[in-house]
Design a protein around this motif. Structure first.
Motif, short mmCIF file in Angstrom:
data_model
loop_
_atom_site.label_atom_id
_atom_site.label_comp_id
_atom_site.label_asym_id
_atom_site.label_seq_id
_atom_site.Cartn_x
_atom_site.Cartn_y
_atom_site.Cartn_z
N GLU A 25 105.48 26.79 61.72
CA GLU A 25 106.28 26.53 62.91
C GLU A 25 107.11 27.77 63.30
OE1 GLU A 25 105.77 24.16 64.77
OE2 GLU A 25 107.58 23.70 65.94
N ILE A 26 107.65 28.44 62.31
CA ILE A 26 108.40 29.68 62.58
C ILE A 26 107.49 30.72 63.21
CG2 ILE A 26 109.59 31.64 61.47
CD1 ILE A 26 110.71 29.58 59.41
N VAL A 27 106.29 30.85 62.68
CA VAL A 27 105.33 31.82 63.24
C VAL A 27 104.98 31.44 64.67
CG1 VAL A 27 102.94 32.69 63.05
CG2 VAL A 27 104.39 32.51 61.00
N ALA A 32 105.89 35.72 70.13
CA ALA A 32 106.10 36.83 71.07
C ALA A 32 106.33 38.15 70.33
CB ALA A 32 107.29 36.52 71.97
N GLY A 33 106.90 38.06 69.13
CA GLY A 33 107.05 39.26 68.31
C GLY A 33 108.10 40.24 68.81
N THR A 34 108.98 39.78 69.70
CA THR A 34 110.07 40.65 70.13
C THR A 34 111.30 40.26 69.32
OG1 THR A 34 110.54 39.06 71.86
CG2 THR A 34 109.23 40.97 72.49
N LYS A 53 100.60 33.06 55.69
CA LYS A 53 100.80 32.53 57.04
C LYS A 53 101.45 33.55 57.98
CE LYS A 53 99.57 28.28 55.93
NZ LYS A 53 98.33 27.69 56.48
N LEU A 54 102.00 34.61 57.41
CA LEU A 54 102.72 35.59 58.24
C LEU A 54 101.74 36.62 58.80
CD1 LEU A 54 105.81 36.20 55.91
CD2 LEU A 54 105.68 34.68 57.90
N PRO A 55 101.74 36.84 60.11
CA PRO A 55 100.84 37.83 60.68
C PRO A 55 101.12 39.21 60.10
CG PRO A 55 101.97 36.55 62.41
CD PRO A 55 102.60 36.19 61.12
N GLN A 56 100.07 39.94 59.76
CA GLN A 56 100.20 41.28 59.18
C GLN A 56 100.82 42.24 60.19
OE1 GLN A 56 99.03 42.68 56.03
NE2 GLN A 56 99.24 40.51 55.54
N GLY A 57 101.71 43.08 59.71
CA GLY A 57 102.21 44.17 60.54
C GLY A 57 103.16 43.78 61.66
N ALA A 85 106.11 42.16 44.68
CA ALA A 85 105.43 43.10 45.58
C ALA A 85 103.94 42.78 45.63
CB ALA A 85 105.68 44.53 45.12
N SER A 86 103.38 42.38 44.50
CA SER A 86 101.92 42.15 44.45
C SER A 86 101.50 40.91 45.23
CB SER A 86 101.44 42.06 43.00
OG SER A 86 101.81 40.83 42.41
N VAL A 87 102.42 40.02 45.54
CA VAL A 87 102.06 38.87 46.40
C VAL A 87 102.53 39.08 47.84
CG1 VAL A 87 101.91 37.17 44.54
CG2 VAL A 87 104.08 37.46 45.75
N GLY A 88 102.95 40.29 48.15
CA GLY A 88 103.24 40.61 49.56
C GLY A 88 104.72 40.59 49.93
N CYS A 89 105.60 40.45 48.95
CA CYS A 89 107.04 40.50 49.27
C CYS A 89 107.43 41.92 49.66
CB CYS A 89 107.89 40.16 48.04
SG CYS A 89 108.13 38.43 47.83
#
Ligand code: PGA
Length: 251
Positions: A25-27, A32-34, A53-57, A85-89
């Protein structure tokens, strides 16, 4: 120049399924990404799944609520920074008052945790804040100056550049009693001044300083309008996607 940032500290709430629904839901609401950088900090077992679930970049980042000070080893039940870090934090909250209060985390321990987090390439969100007794005794600035000096200012300039500071008055956390924007601004300005002394004026200008403590969809705009308040560390209100999004959009 510093970035605005809003971090959601989920603390020990939700099931994995509820956490996935929340991040979806947050994503969706922030597609809009602004706006500011956003960090979601779920409990350890949710990290990898929430991260997927978080869009890359984009502007949405993954953070943890704590890490251990050692790199690896026989520390049953603990989680190392490089595992995060290895799980994307990308971020880790350190020195939250609940960790200091309930788990006995000292400035000395937090110094070690900061080093471990930085060595793993994580960006620490380092929390400071006074109790009600300290505020009423008119010792807030001394206390916070001491927390910064003992816990944080041992870092090199390069290390410190990775740090976000969060001012979280303990009396405002989870109590519904928010600091006024003037109270927040006064302490944020003080923190920035201390950074200028410990490092330099540019480092002070470049450091993102968050406010935390009963920040919500109603008061975020007023808090974020203060010149030295660069965003928020949000507890309760980060568990509702709509409220969290209103806060994100409060700049
Ligand atoms: P709260 O928590 O927003 O629920 O007061 C803030 C925090 O502890 O980070």
């Amino acid at each position: 120049m510093r970035q605005n940032l809003v971090a959601g500290n989920w603390k020990m709430n939700l099931t994995y399924q509820e956490g996935l629904a929340l991040v979806e839901e947050i994503v969706r609401l922030n597609a809009a990404g602004t706006g500011p950088e956003v960090v979601v900090c779920p409990p350890f077992p949710f990290l990898a799944g929430v991260g997927e679930k978080l869009p890359q970049g984009g502007k949405l980042h993954l953070g943890a609520q704590n890490c251990h000070q050692k790199e690896s080893g026989a520390f049953t039940g603990e989680v190392a920074a490089k595992m995060l870090a290895s799980v994307g934090c990308e971020y880790v909250i350190l020195g939250h008052s609940e960790r200091r209060q309930y788990f006995g985390e000292t400035d000395e321990l937090l110094s070690q945790k900061l080093k471990a987090a930085l060595a793993a390439g994580l960006k620490p969100i380092f929390c400071v804040g006074e109790s009600l007794d300290t505020r009423e005794a008119d010792e807030t600035f001394d206390f916070i100056g001491q927390q910064l000096a003992a816990g944080l200012f041992h870092l090199s300039n390069e290390e410190f550049a990775q740090v976000t500071v969060a001012y979280e008055p303990i009396w405002a956390i989870g109590t519904g009693r928010t600091a006024t924007s003037a109270q927040a601004q006064e302490v944020h300005a003080f923190i920035r001044e201390q950074i200028a002394r410990a490092y330099d004026a540019q480092a002070a200008l470049d450091t993102t300083i968050l406010y935390g403590g009963s920040a919500n969809a109603q008061n975020a705009r007023e808090l974020f309008s203060q010149p030295d308040v660069d965003g928020g560390l949000i507890g309760g209100a980060s568990l509702k996607a709509a409220d969290f999004t209103t806060i994100i959009q409060s700049f």
